[in-house]
Design a protein around this motif. Structure first.
Motif, mmCIF file in Angstrom:
data_model
loop_
_atom_site.group_PDB
_atom_site.id
_atom_site.type_symbol
_atom_site.label_atom_id
_atom_site.label_comp_id
_atom_site.label_asym_id
_atom_site.label_seq_id
_atom_site.Cartn_x
_atom_site.Cartn_y
_atom_site.Cartn_z
ATOM 1 N N ILE A 593 0.834 -1.204 0.000
ATOM 2 C CA ILE A 593 0.000 0.000 0.000
ATOM 3 C C ILE A 593 0.867 1.252 0.000
ATOM 4 O O ILE A 593 0.626 2.206 -0.756
ATOM 5 C CB ILE A 593 -0.953 -0.024 1.207
ATOM 6 C CG1 ILE A 593 -1.966 -1.166 1.043
ATOM 7 C CG2 ILE A 593 -1.678 1.312 1.353
ATOM 8 C CD1 ILE A 593 -2.859 -1.345 2.246
ATOM 9 N N ILE A 594 1.890 1.281 0.850
ATOM 10 C CA ILE A 594 2.779 2.445 0.900
ATOM 11 C C ILE A 594 3.535 2.604 -0.420
ATOM 12 O O ILE A 594 3.745 3.727 -0.901
ATOM 13 C CB ILE A 594 3.757 2.313 2.084
ATOM 14 C CG1 ILE A 594 2.971 2.243 3.400
ATOM 15 C CG2 ILE A 594 4.724 3.479 2.118
ATOM 16 C CD1 ILE A 594 2.093 3.437 3.666
ATOM 17 N N SER A 595 3.943 1.495 -1.038
ATOM 18 C CA SER A 595 4.636 1.571 -2.324
ATOM 19 C C SER A 595 3.732 2.142 -3.405
ATOM 20 O O SER A 595 4.176 2.943 -4.245
ATOM 21 C CB SER A 595 5.145 0.184 -2.731
ATOM 22 O OG SER A 595 6.077 -0.310 -1.786
ATOM 23 N N PHE A 601 5.286 1.076 -8.350
ATOM 24 C CA PHE A 601 4.343 0.017 -8.692
ATOM 25 C C PHE A 601 5.040 -1.330 -8.889
ATOM 26 O O PHE A 601 4.463 -2.375 -8.586
ATOM 27 C CB PHE A 601 3.573 0.401 -9.953
ATOM 28 C CG PHE A 601 2.797 1.675 -9.826
ATOM 29 C CD1 PHE A 601 1.617 1.706 -9.112
ATOM 30 C CD2 PHE A 601 3.262 2.848 -10.398
ATOM 31 C CE1 PHE A 601 0.888 2.875 -8.976
ATOM 32 C CE2 PHE A 601 2.547 4.024 -10.268
ATOM 33 C CZ PHE A 601 1.358 4.046 -9.555
ATOM 34 N N LEU A 602 6.252 -1.325 -9.400
ATOM 35 C CA LEU A 602 6.947 -2.591 -9.629
ATOM 36 C C LEU A 602 7.268 -3.288 -8.304
ATOM 37 O O LEU A 602 7.121 -4.511 -8.187
ATOM 38 C CB LEU A 602 8.227 -2.343 -10.423
ATOM 39 C CG LEU A 602 9.073 -3.588 -10.734
ATOM 40 C CD1 LEU A 602 8.267 -4.598 -11.532
ATOM 41 C CD2 LEU A 602 10.351 -3.194 -11.477
ATOM 42 N N ALA A 603 7.672 -2.519 -7.307
ATOM 43 C CA ALA A 603 7.957 -3.117 -5.998
ATOM 44 C C ALA A 603 6.690 -3.704 -5.378
ATOM 45 O O ALA A 603 6.724 -4.781 -4.785
ATOM 46 C CB ALA A 603 8.563 -2.064 -5.063
ATOM 47 N N LEU A 606 5.985 -7.059 -7.201
ATOM 48 C CA LEU A 606 6.882 -8.157 -6.857
ATOM 49 C C LEU A 606 6.618 -8.683 -5.454
ATOM 50 O O LEU A 606 6.576 -9.902 -5.222
ATOM 51 C CB LEU A 606 8.332 -7.689 -6.988
ATOM 52 C CG LEU A 606 8.801 -7.321 -8.403
ATOM 53 C CD1 LEU A 606 10.235 -6.828 -8.383
ATOM 54 C CD2 LEU A 606 8.645 -8.498 -9.348
ATOM 55 N N VAL A 607 6.414 -7.780 -4.507
ATOM 56 C CA VAL A 607 6.196 -8.212 -3.130
ATOM 57 C C VAL A 607 4.850 -8.908 -2.994
ATOM 58 O O VAL A 607 4.733 -9.987 -2.389
ATOM 59 C CB VAL A 607 6.303 -7.012 -2.173
ATOM 60 C CG1 VAL A 607 5.895 -7.415 -0.758
ATOM 61 C CG2 VAL A 607 7.725 -6.466 -2.171
ATOM 62 N N SER A 608 3.788 -8.318 -3.556
ATOM 63 C CA SER A 608 2.460 -8.921 -3.430
ATOM 64 C C SER A 608 2.380 -10.252 -4.166
ATOM 65 O O SER A 608 1.777 -11.216 -3.666
ATOM 66 C CB SER A 608 1.399 -7.960 -3.967
ATOM 67 O OG SER A 608 1.620 -7.679 -5.341
ATOM 68 N N ALA A 609 3.000 -10.329 -5.354
ATOM 69 C CA ALA A 609 2.979 -11.596 -6.094
ATOM 70 C C ALA A 609 3.741 -12.673 -5.344
ATOM 71 O O ALA A 609 3.300 -13.839 -5.280
ATOM 72 C CB ALA A 609 3.562 -11.394 -7.488
#
Length: 639
Positions: A593-595, A601-603, A606-609
C-alpha cells in the motif's frame, strides 16, 4: 422462555463457549491498540502541556472509532443473520422448524435476535473505550450515546435486511452475496438519490443524513450549532426512527412471506413436475380374473379337475379370449380386476460428464441455485454506479487515480474479491451441509480433481467479478489515466488475488466444519487484509508520514493481526508454511500500500505476487496432497 424458544436457546447456549469471551476481549484489545496508534500518530513521545492537544486527540479518536464500528456493524450484522438462516436451510433443519408449533413471528424475530446477539455484545464491549474519548475532551457524552444508538440502529436494520434475503433465497452463496451487495447498494444508492434530489428533506433533516449511515455518523461527529447540546441529536433521532421502522417493516414482510418462500424450490419434494424427468408411469388397466381363482378364494370346489385343467391351460396360453372362455366354461361369470402396469418413458439424450466431473458440474449445471442472474445483475448495477460516480467526479482531472477518487476503483476491486471469496467458501460448506461431501469422498475422485474443480468452478461462476475490474483498468489505460506498464502490473496482481480469495474460501471451508464459522473466518480474513491494512496506512498518512514515533504501536497492531491470522488459517492443521504466511502477509500488504502511494508500482507487484503466491501454494498443496488430513480424516496415516 421470555421471548420465544429460539432467543432463549441462543441466550443460554452462547455464553457457554470460550469463543464468546475471546471475541469480546479481542475486539476491546483491537480498539485499545488503535487508541495507542492514534496517540503515537498525534502526540508521540512528547509531554502533553496543552489541553487543546488532548481535546484534538479525543475528537480524532472518536471519529476513527465511530467509522470503524459502523463499518463493522454494516458488514457483519447482515452477514450474521443471513448465515444463520442459510445454515439451517443447507442442513434441512429449517423445514423442521417450520413444522413445529412456533408461530411465524417467533421464528423470524428469533432468528434476527439470535444472529445479532454476538454483534450487539461486541458493540457493547467498545462502549467503555468510547467513553474515554469524552474524558480526553473535544466531545461530549451525548455524542457517545448518539454514536452507540446510530450504530445499533444501523445493525438492526442491516440484520433485518440480511434475514429477509436469506428467507427468500435457498442457497448460501446467493444469500451471502446478495446481502453484501445490498449493504453496498444501501450506501451508493442513497448517494445517487441525493444527487438527483439535492434539496429533499425529511422532518427538516437532509434525506442523505436520514438514509445514509455514514452521513448520519458525520452529523453526530460534527453537529450543527443548534444541536451542540442534548443527549441525542434531533437528526440522530430521525435516523434511528427511520432505521427501526425500516427494520420492523422488513420483519413484518418476512413473517408474511415465510411460508410462501419456504420450503424452497431446492427441496426435493417441492420440485415441480416440469423440472423432473418422467422415467416410468403407472397405467390403470382391467384384467379378467379366472373364476376358478374366485372359487378357490371363497373355499368352494368348482367344476372338478377338468374345469381346472382348462382354466390352467387358458392361463398358460396367455390369451385373454381363452381365459374368458375357460372361465365361462367353469362358472359362466366374468370378474374384472383393476391393476396397474408400469410403462417406461422414452429414453432421452443425456449429457456426458468430463474427465473431471466436479469441474463439469460447476461449469455446466446450476450448482448454486436456479437464479444466479439476480446476483450478477445487482453486481453489474453497483459496478455501473461506481463507474458513473468516478467518471462524473473525475471530469477534467489529469490523474484522478492519484487523488481520493482512486478509492472508487479500489473499492470495486475489493468488493469483487469479497464476492469471489464467498463463492469459494460456500462451494464446500453447501456440499457438507447437504451431506453430499461424504458421498464425494467415497467415490474414485482424486483430491486434485475435487480441489481444482471447486477452485476453477468458483472462479468461473464469479467470472463477472473477475472480468469487470480488468475491463475498468483497460478503460483507464485507453483514456490515458493509467500507464500500460501499470495495466500489466494490475492484471497480474488482480488475477493472483482472485485465485487467493477463492482458495482462502476453500481452505476455511475445509478447516471448519461449521458453515457459519467458516464464512466468518473467511470473510473476516479478507476484511482484515484489505480494510484493516488500509486503516493502518491511513494512520501513517495522517501523521504526516512520521513513521518512527509510532513504530511500536504499528508493530503491535500488525503482530496481533498476524497471530489472529495464524489462528484462523492454521486452526486444524498448522504448518510452518501457514505460520510464515501469517507472519509476512500483513507486513507485506502494508508495504504494498505504501509503495503504491509513493508510485513504486513494480515493488508492489513483486512483493504482493511473491507473498500472496506463496500463501496460495501454502493452502493449495496440503489440500491436494494431504486431503484426508486436511479434512480431519486420519485413515490415511493409520498403519
Amino acid at each position: 422462555m421470555f421471548a420465544g424458544p429460539i432467543i432463549a436457546r441462543e441466550v443460554l447456549t452462547a455464553p457457554r463457549t470460550l469463543r464468546y469471551y475471546l471475541w469480546r476481549a479481542s475486539f476491546a484489545c483491537f480498539l485499545f491498540i488503535l487508541l495507542w496508534t492514534a496517540w503515537q500518530s498525534i502526540v508521540g513521545w512528547q509531554d502533553v502541556r496543552e489541553l487543546g492537544l488532548m481535546a484534538r486527540f479525543g475528537g480524532v479518536l472518536y471519529g476513527m472509532f465511530a467509522m470503524l464500528q459502523l463499518t463493522l456493524m454494516l458488514f457483519f450484522a447482515p452477514l450474521s443473520t443471513a448465515a444463520a438462516v442459510a445454515y439451517e436451510k443447507d442442513r434441512r433443519t429449517f423445514t423442521l422448524l417450520l413444522m413445529t408449533a412456533l408461530s411465524d413471528t417467533e421464528i423470524v424475530v428469533g432468528k434476527l435476535v439470535a444472529g445479532l446477539l454476538h454483534i450487539v455484545v461486541l458493540l457493547g464491549a467498545g462502549v467503555g473505550l468510547l467513553s474515554l474519548c469524552a474524558l480526553f475532551g473535544g466531545i461530549s457524552f451525548g455524542q457517545v450515546v448518539s454514536l452507540s444508538a446510530v450504530t445499533a440502529a444501523s445493525g438492526v436494520a442491516g440484520g433485518a435486511m440480511g434475514l429477509l434475503v436469506a428467507l427468500w433465497r435457498d442457497r448460501t452463496f446467493q444469500s451471502i452475496s446478495l446481502t453484501i451487495l445490498m449493504v453496498v447498494f444501501s450506501v451508493t444508492g442513497v448517494e445517487l438519490f441525493s444527487v438527483f434530489f439535492p434539496g429533499l428533506r425529511l422532518w427538516d433533516v437532509p434525506v442523505e443524513e436520514v438514509l445514509n449511515p455514514y452521513r448520519a455518523m458525520i452529523a453526530v461527529l460534527y453537529p450543527a450549532s443548534d444541536e451542540a447540546t442534548g443527549l441525542v441529536r434531533a437528526s440522530s433521532l430521525v435516523y434511528i426512527g427511520v432505521r427501526l421502522t425500516f427494520a420492523a417493516l422488513i420483519v413484518a414482510f418476512g413473517t408474511y412471506m415465510l411460508r410462501v418462500w419456504n420450503p424452497g424450490n431446492n427441496e426435493p419434494r417441492e420440485q415441480g413436475d416440469e423440472e423432473a424427468g418422467v422415467v416410468e408411469t403407472l397405467v390403470e388397466v382391467e384384467e379378467a380374473v379366472p373364476a376358478e381363482a374366485v372359487a378357490v378364494a371363497s373355499g368352494a370346489t368348482v367344476g372338478g379337475e377338468g374345469a381346472s385343467g382348462r382354466a390352467a391351460a387358458a392361463i398358460a396360453s396367455g390369451g385373454e379370449d381363452d381365459l374368458d372362455d375357460a372361465g365361462r366354461g367353469v362358472t359362466g361369470l366374468h370378474v374384472p380386476r383393476r391393476t396397474h402396469r408400469r410403462v417406461a418413458a422414452a429414453a432421452r439424450p443425456y449429457r456426458a460428464a468430463w474427465s473431471n466431473p466436479i469441474l463439469w458440474r460447476e461449469l455446466m449445471t446450476r450448482a448454486y441455485g436456479s437464479r444466479p442472474l439476480i446476483i450478477k445483475a445487482c453486481y453489474l448495477l453497483l459496478f455501473a454506479l461506481g463507474f458513473g460516480f468516478f467518471e462524473s467526479l473525475s471530469a477534467g482531472m489529469e490523474q484522478p487515480l492519484a487523488t481520493g477518487l482512486g478509492m472508487i476503483p479500489v473499492g470495486l476491486a475489493i468488493l469483487s474479491l469479497v464476492l469471489i471469496n464467498a463463492q469459494g467458501v460456500t462451494a464446500i460448506t453447501t456440499e457438507r451441509d447437504t451431506g453430499a461431501l461424504d458421498l464425494l469422498l467415497v467415490t474414485e475422485l482424486s483430491p486434485g480433481q475435487f480441489i481444482y474443480g471447486k477452485l476453477f468452478g468458483a472462479l468461473y461462476n464469479a467470472k463477472e467479478m473477475v472480468a469487470l475490474p480488468l475491463i475498468l483498468a483497460s478503460y483507464l489505460w485507453w483514456t490515458d489515466r493509467m500507464g500500460g506498464e501499470n495495466l500489466v502490473f494490475f492484471t497480474v496482481d488482480y488475477l493472483l488475488f482472485c485465485h487467493f480469495a477463492a482458495m482462502l474460501g476453500l481452505h476455511d471451508a475445509i478447516t471448519y466444519t461449521n458453515s457459519r464459522t467458516a464464512v466468518a473466518h473467511s470473510l473476516g480474513t479478507i476484511f482484515f487484509l484489505m480494510v484493516g491494512i488500509l486503516l493502518c496506512a491511513y494512520l501513517i498518512i495522517f501523521s504526516d508520514r512520521e513513521f518512527g514515533r509510532q513504530l511500536l504501536s504499528f508493530m503491535i497492531f500488525i503482530g496481533a493481526g498476524s497471530v489472529a491470522l495464524f489462528g484462523s488459517l492454521g486452526a486444524k492443521n498448522p504448518s510452518r508454511a501457514i505460520a510464515l504466511v501469517a507472519l509476512l502477509t500483513p507486513f507485506c500488504s502494508f508495504y504494498c500500500i505504501i509503495s503504491l502511494l509513493n508510485g513504486d508500482f513494480l515493488a508492489a507487484l513483486l512483493v504482493s505476487a511473491g507473498v500472496y503466491g506463496f500463501a496460495l501454494m501454502a493452502m493449495l498443496v496440503p489440500a491436494v496432497g494431504d486431503f484426508d488430513i486436511a479434512l480431519g480424516r486420519t485413515n490415511a496415516i493409520q498403519g
